[in-house]
Design a protein around this motif. Sequence first.
Motif, mmCIF file in Angstrom:
data_model
loop_
_atom_site.group_PDB
_atom_site.id
_atom_site.type_symbol
_atom_site.label_atom_id
_atom_site.label_comp_id
_atom_site.label_asym_id
_atom_site.label_seq_id
_atom_site.Cartn_x
_atom_site.Cartn_y
_atom_site.Cartn_z
ATOM 1 N N ARG A 269 8.357 -0.626 -7.522
ATOM 2 C CA ARG A 269 9.130 -0.737 -6.281
ATOM 3 C C ARG A 269 8.242 -0.500 -5.067
ATOM 4 O O ARG A 269 8.365 -1.185 -4.045
ATOM 5 C CB ARG A 269 10.317 0.229 -6.302
ATOM 6 N N ALA A 270 7.319 0.454 -5.164
ATOM 7 C CA ALA A 270 6.400 0.722 -4.052
ATOM 8 C C ALA A 270 5.522 -0.499 -3.780
ATOM 9 O O ALA A 270 5.316 -0.871 -2.621
ATOM 10 C CB ALA A 270 5.539 1.943 -4.364
ATOM 11 N N CYS A 271 5.025 -1.123 -4.827
ATOM 12 C CA CYS A 271 4.187 -2.314 -4.658
ATOM 13 C C CYS A 271 4.988 -3.458 -4.050
ATOM 14 O O CYS A 271 4.482 -4.193 -3.198
ATOM 15 C CB CYS A 271 3.582 -2.741 -5.994
ATOM 16 N N ALA A 272 6.226 -3.610 -4.468
ATOM 17 C CA ALA A 272 7.068 -4.690 -3.956
ATOM 18 C C ALA A 272 7.355 -4.514 -2.464
ATOM 19 O O ALA A 272 7.518 -5.495 -1.746
ATOM 20 C CB ALA A 272 8.380 -4.760 -4.737
ATOM 21 N N ARG A 273 7.396 -3.275 -2.002
ATOM 22 C CA ARG A 273 7.694 -3.001 -0.589
ATOM 23 C C ARG A 273 6.436 -2.977 0.269
ATOM 24 O O ARG A 273 6.520 -2.861 1.484
ATOM 25 C CB ARG A 273 8.423 -1.672 -0.462
ATOM 26 N N SER A 274 5.261 -3.069 -0.347
ATOM 27 C CA SER A 274 4.014 -3.023 0.414
ATOM 28 C C SER A 274 3.665 -4.423 0.908
ATOM 29 O O SER A 274 4.468 -5.340 0.838
ATOM 30 C CB SER A 274 2.887 -2.448 -0.455
ATOM 31 N N VAL A 275 2.442 -4.589 1.349
ATOM 32 C CA VAL A 275 2.013 -5.887 1.877
ATOM 33 C C VAL A 275 1.590 -6.851 0.769
ATOM 34 O O VAL A 275 1.070 -7.919 1.049
ATOM 35 C CB VAL A 275 0.874 -5.738 2.916
ATOM 36 N N GLY A 276 1.791 -6.466 -0.475
ATOM 37 C CA GLY A 276 1.505 -7.371 -1.587
ATOM 38 C C GLY A 276 0.060 -7.396 -2.025
ATOM 39 O O GLY A 276 -0.368 -8.314 -2.717
ATOM 40 N N ASP A 277 -0.708 -6.374 -1.656
ATOM 41 C CA ASP A 277 -2.132 -6.379 -1.994
ATOM 42 C C ASP A 277 -2.466 -5.689 -3.312
ATOM 43 O O ASP A 277 -3.620 -5.588 -3.673
ATOM 44 C CB ASP A 277 -2.945 -5.766 -0.859
ATOM 45 N N MET A 278 -1.451 -5.232 -4.033
ATOM 46 C CA MET A 278 -1.710 -4.605 -5.334
ATOM 47 C C MET A 278 -0.497 -4.795 -6.226
ATOM 48 O O MET A 278 0.616 -5.030 -5.758
ATOM 49 C CB MET A 278 -2.029 -3.132 -5.169
ATOM 50 N N SER A 279 -0.739 -4.672 -7.500
ATOM 51 C CA SER A 279 0.334 -4.773 -8.484
ATOM 52 C C SER A 279 0.338 -3.501 -9.316
ATOM 53 O O SER A 279 -0.683 -2.808 -9.407
ATOM 54 C CB SER A 279 0.097 -5.983 -9.396
ATOM 55 N N PRO A 280 1.452 -3.197 -9.950
ATOM 56 C CA PRO A 280 1.476 -2.035 -10.844
ATOM 57 C C PRO A 280 0.461 -2.189 -11.978
ATOM 58 O O PRO A 280 -0.135 -1.209 -12.413
ATOM 59 C CB PRO A 280 2.897 -1.999 -11.384
ATOM 60 N N GLU A 281 0.258 -3.418 -12.406
ATOM 61 C CA GLU A 281 -0.708 -3.648 -13.494
ATOM 62 C C GLU A 281 -2.127 -3.272 -13.067
ATOM 63 O O GLU A 281 -2.866 -2.648 -13.828
ATOM 64 C CB GLU A 281 -0.647 -5.116 -13.951
ATOM 65 N N SER A 282 -2.496 -3.614 -11.824
ATOM 66 C CA SER A 282 -3.840 -3.254 -11.364
ATOM 67 C C SER A 282 -3.959 -1.742 -11.167
ATOM 68 O O SER A 282 -5.008 -1.153 -11.452
ATOM 69 C CB SER A 282 -4.219 -4.008 -10.087
ATOM 70 N N LEU A 283 -2.881 -1.099 -10.718
ATOM 71 C CA LEU A 283 -2.901 0.360 -10.585
ATOM 72 C C LEU A 283 -3.075 1.020 -11.950
ATOM 73 O O LEU A 283 -3.842 1.979 -12.096
ATOM 74 C CB LEU A 283 -1.608 0.845 -9.924
ATOM 75 N N PHE A 284 -2.367 0.504 -12.952
ATOM 76 C CA PHE A 284 -2.477 1.045 -14.308
ATOM 77 C C PHE A 284 -3.915 0.924 -14.813
ATOM 78 O O PHE A 284 -4.483 1.885 -15.344
ATOM 79 C CB PHE A 284 -1.515 0.313 -15.242
ATOM 80 N N LEU A 285 -4.502 -0.251 -14.647
ATOM 81 C CA LEU A 285 -5.876 -0.462 -15.120
ATOM 82 C C LEU A 285 -6.858 0.461 -14.395
ATOM 83 O O LEU A 285 -7.783 0.998 -15.021
ATOM 84 C CB LEU A 285 -6.282 -1.923 -14.952
ATOM 85 N N ASP A 286 -6.652 0.676 -13.093
ATOM 86 C CA ASP A 286 -7.516 1.599 -12.357
ATOM 87 C C ASP A 286 -7.379 3.025 -12.882
ATOM 88 O O ASP A 286 -8.371 3.749 -13.011
ATOM 89 C CB ASP A 286 -7.188 1.569 -10.862
#
Length: 148
Positions: A33-50
Amino acid sequence: MNAPTPRLGISLVPVPMEHVATLWPQAEGHLRRACARSVGDMSPESLFLDCMAGTSVLVIIVNANTVPSNIPAAAVAHFPRQVDGSIACELRAAGGRALALWRHVVPDFEAWARHVGAASVRLCGRPGWERVFPGYRARPLVSLVKDL
C-alpha cells in the motif's frame, strides 16, 4: 541492530536478515500500500530483495498483543553514504494501520538510526507525512518521468 526501548507498549523491531523471509508476508501488505501511494519508483518485490540482500532493513512495529500474522505497521530503511561521507537512514517505505497508535515510535526510529551510525534521517513520502514527522523540513524535489 537492536531495537530501542518500547514506548507506550509499542516497539520498533529491526528484523535480522535471516528472518526477513519469514516475516515478509505479514509486512508486505503494509508496504504494498505504501508503494502504491508513492511516486511509483519502487515495488514491494524490490524492497524484499534489498532486505534479503542486506542492503536495506525490514522494520516492523509491534505491541504486546501482536502476533506475527497481525503486525500493525512495517517499514524499510536503507543506509546510503552521503557526499560528505556521512551515513543517512533513508526511510524508503512505511505503512500500516492505526497510525495514531504507532506514530510514537518515530523518535525510536531516529534513535535506532543514530545507533547504527546514521547522521541524518531522510524520507520521501506522500503529502500528509509532514503531520506525522514534526521537526522535519520539506525540501523541494522534482520527479520527472517520461513514458517510453
